[in-house]
Design an enzyme around this catalytic site. Structure first.
Site, short mmCIF file in Angstrom:
data_model
loop_
_atom_site.label_atom_id
_atom_site.label_comp_id
_atom_site.label_asym_id
_atom_site.label_seq_id
_atom_site.Cartn_x
_atom_site.Cartn_y
_atom_site.Cartn_z
N ARG A 72 0.84 -1.20 0.00
CA ARG A 72 0.00 0.00 0.00
C ARG A 72 0.88 1.25 0.00
O ARG A 72 1.95 1.27 0.61
CB ARG A 72 -0.89 0.02 1.25
CG ARG A 72 -2.03 -0.97 1.21
CD ARG A 72 -2.75 -0.99 2.55
NE ARG A 72 -3.94 -1.81 2.53
CZ ARG A 72 -4.59 -2.21 3.61
NH1 ARG A 72 -4.14 -1.86 4.81
NH2 ARG A 72 -5.67 -2.95 3.52
N PRO A 73 0.41 2.32 -0.63
CA PRO A 73 1.16 3.58 -0.58
C PRO A 73 1.28 4.07 0.86
O PRO A 73 0.39 3.86 1.68
CB PRO A 73 0.31 4.54 -1.42
CG PRO A 73 -0.54 3.66 -2.29
CD PRO A 73 -0.80 2.43 -1.48
N SER B 160 7.59 2.00 12.24
CA SER B 160 8.25 0.70 12.01
C SER B 160 8.11 0.27 10.56
O SER B 160 9.04 -0.28 9.97
CB SER B 160 7.67 -0.36 12.94
OG SER B 160 6.29 -0.55 12.71
N PRO C 227 -7.64 -9.94 7.31
CA PRO C 227 -8.70 -9.10 6.72
C PRO C 227 -8.64 -9.03 5.19
O PRO C 227 -9.64 -8.69 4.56
CB PRO C 227 -8.43 -7.72 7.34
CG PRO C 227 -7.70 -8.00 8.60
CD PRO C 227 -6.83 -9.19 8.28
N LYS D 140 -9.91 -19.07 3.51
CA LYS D 140 -8.65 -19.58 2.94
C LYS D 140 -8.91 -20.74 1.99
O LYS D 140 -8.26 -20.88 0.95
CB LYS D 140 -7.70 -20.00 4.06
CG LYS D 140 -7.17 -18.82 4.87
CD LYS D 140 -6.00 -19.24 5.75
CE LYS D 140 -5.33 -18.02 6.36
NZ LYS D 140 -4.09 -18.35 7.07
N CYS E 142 2.40 -22.94 13.85
CA CYS E 142 2.43 -21.72 14.68
C CYS E 142 3.67 -20.88 14.42
O CYS E 142 4.77 -21.42 14.26
CB CYS E 142 2.41 -22.08 16.16
SG CYS E 142 0.87 -22.79 16.73
N PHE E 143 3.49 -19.56 14.42
CA PHE E 143 4.63 -18.64 14.43
C PHE E 143 5.20 -18.67 15.85
O PHE E 143 4.58 -18.19 16.80
CB PHE E 143 4.19 -17.22 14.08
CG PHE E 143 3.64 -17.07 12.68
CD1 PHE E 143 3.88 -18.01 11.69
CD2 PHE E 143 2.88 -15.95 12.35
CE1 PHE E 143 3.39 -17.86 10.41
CE2 PHE E 143 2.38 -15.79 11.06
CZ PHE E 143 2.62 -16.75 10.09
#
Length: 320
Positions: free
Chosen positions: A39-40, A48, A91, A137, A158-159
């Site tokens: 995204r712009p 960050s 989202p 998904k 899992c992360f």
């Protein structure tokens, strides 16, 4: 196996996001010309994110700024690359239909890796809020298959840094640790940097074309109680374990408004039902640690050592 050594041009959607940045760094480190569709920047762009874009530009990553509604811009970007990886957050999962349309129009993409990077959605049935999430998904998977786009679906589980922060709260020392359910169900926790590296490997691997690849190294299969005990050994502390019964999580999934009901449903799936370990990896299935024996996943033990010396910052998953 010669194609695996080829240098592919890679485009990452969501490359400035939580897992996306690790994929981008891995792509560059493995020698692939890499670009990001993002995204712009604007007043809503945090420091960050701006710092990350500066870092990426400093290592010659091309950042294409645009919206997912800009079909022609996306098609033009796709025509300059070989592989597309989506790391879009929840989202935007269904927005990947726009990427699929652009891939069809471009006609040159050798591999598309959609934004899965979690559980194997075609093999589990969690509580309704998480099930609704996974159904989106699945819709993307089926659309990719219907369009005959070469794909790799990744089940990264899992992360690890995300869940270590969530479960152990190492940034906020305290005497209690919450245990979901009885704490005995096994989960699979993989370090985000490793997920990035293995994702680039499988995206370029002809063995993984039109296949599901699961990241399930034996060293990273662990229960909540085992994780807490290992943390106690490393810190020299003892924590009071406060159990949240399964019925409480089920009730919260029914009474919390969306999207607040999704995280509790995910916790129930992973740490109470043990969905990540509810099916067998068969001999002819693709599992990352078996595919690349020359590489090593960061173990849970090693990750906790990182948390002792240079702990990764906590993050929040985006559900709205």
């Amino acid at each position: 196996m010669a194609r695996e050594a080829e240098v592919s041009r890679i485009l990452v959607f969501g490359g400035t996001g939580y897992i996306g940045k690790h994929i981008v760094r891995a792509s560059v480190s493995l020698g692939h010309p890499t670009c990001i569709y993002a995204r712009p920047t604007g007043p809503q762009t945090g420091p960050s994110n701006l710092n990350l874009r500066h870092e990426f530009r400093s290592i010659s990553i091309n950042i294409i700024e645009g919206e997912l509604e800009e079909h022609e811009k996306i098609v033009a970007a796709l025509k300059q690359v070989d592989i597309v990886i989506s790391a879009l957050a929840y989202p935007q999962v269904l927005d990947q239909l726009k990427i699929i349309d652009a891939i069809i129009a471009a006609g040159n993409i050798k591999r598309f890796v959609p934004s899965d990077f979690g559980c194997e959605e075609d093999k589990i049935t969690p509580l309704p809020p998480f099930e609704e999430f996974l159904e989106k998904k699945r819709k993307i998977r089926r659309a990719i298959e219907a369009a005959s786009i070469p794909f790799t679906f990744i089940t990264a589980n899992c992360f690890a840094a995300y869940f270590v922060n969530l479960l152990l709260h190492p940034h906020n020392p305290h005497d209690e640790i919450v245990v979901y359910g009885d704490g005995e169900a096994n989960a699979v926790l993989n370090y985000e940097e490793d997920i990035g590296k293995y994702t680039i490997k499988v995206a370029n691997d002809p063995r993984a074309c039109n296949r599901v690849v699961t990241y399930r190294p034996k060293s990273n299969i662990i229960s909540q109680h085992q994780l807490i005990s290992l943390w106690e050994e490393k810190t020299g502390r003892r924590f009071k374990r406060v159990c949240v019964p399964e019925e409480d999580l089920v009730k919260l999934s029914q009474t919390l408004p969306p999207p607040e009901n999704i995280p509790v449903s995910i916790l129930h799936s992973i740490f109470v039902k043990g969905d990540l370990m509810s099916y067998e990896i068969k001999e002819d299935d693709l599992e990352a640690s078996r595919m690349y024996p020359e590489m090593q996943f960061t173990t849970i033990d090693q990750l906790l050592d990182i948390f002792l010396t240079d702990p990764p910052e906590p993050a929040r998953a985006a559900f709205e």
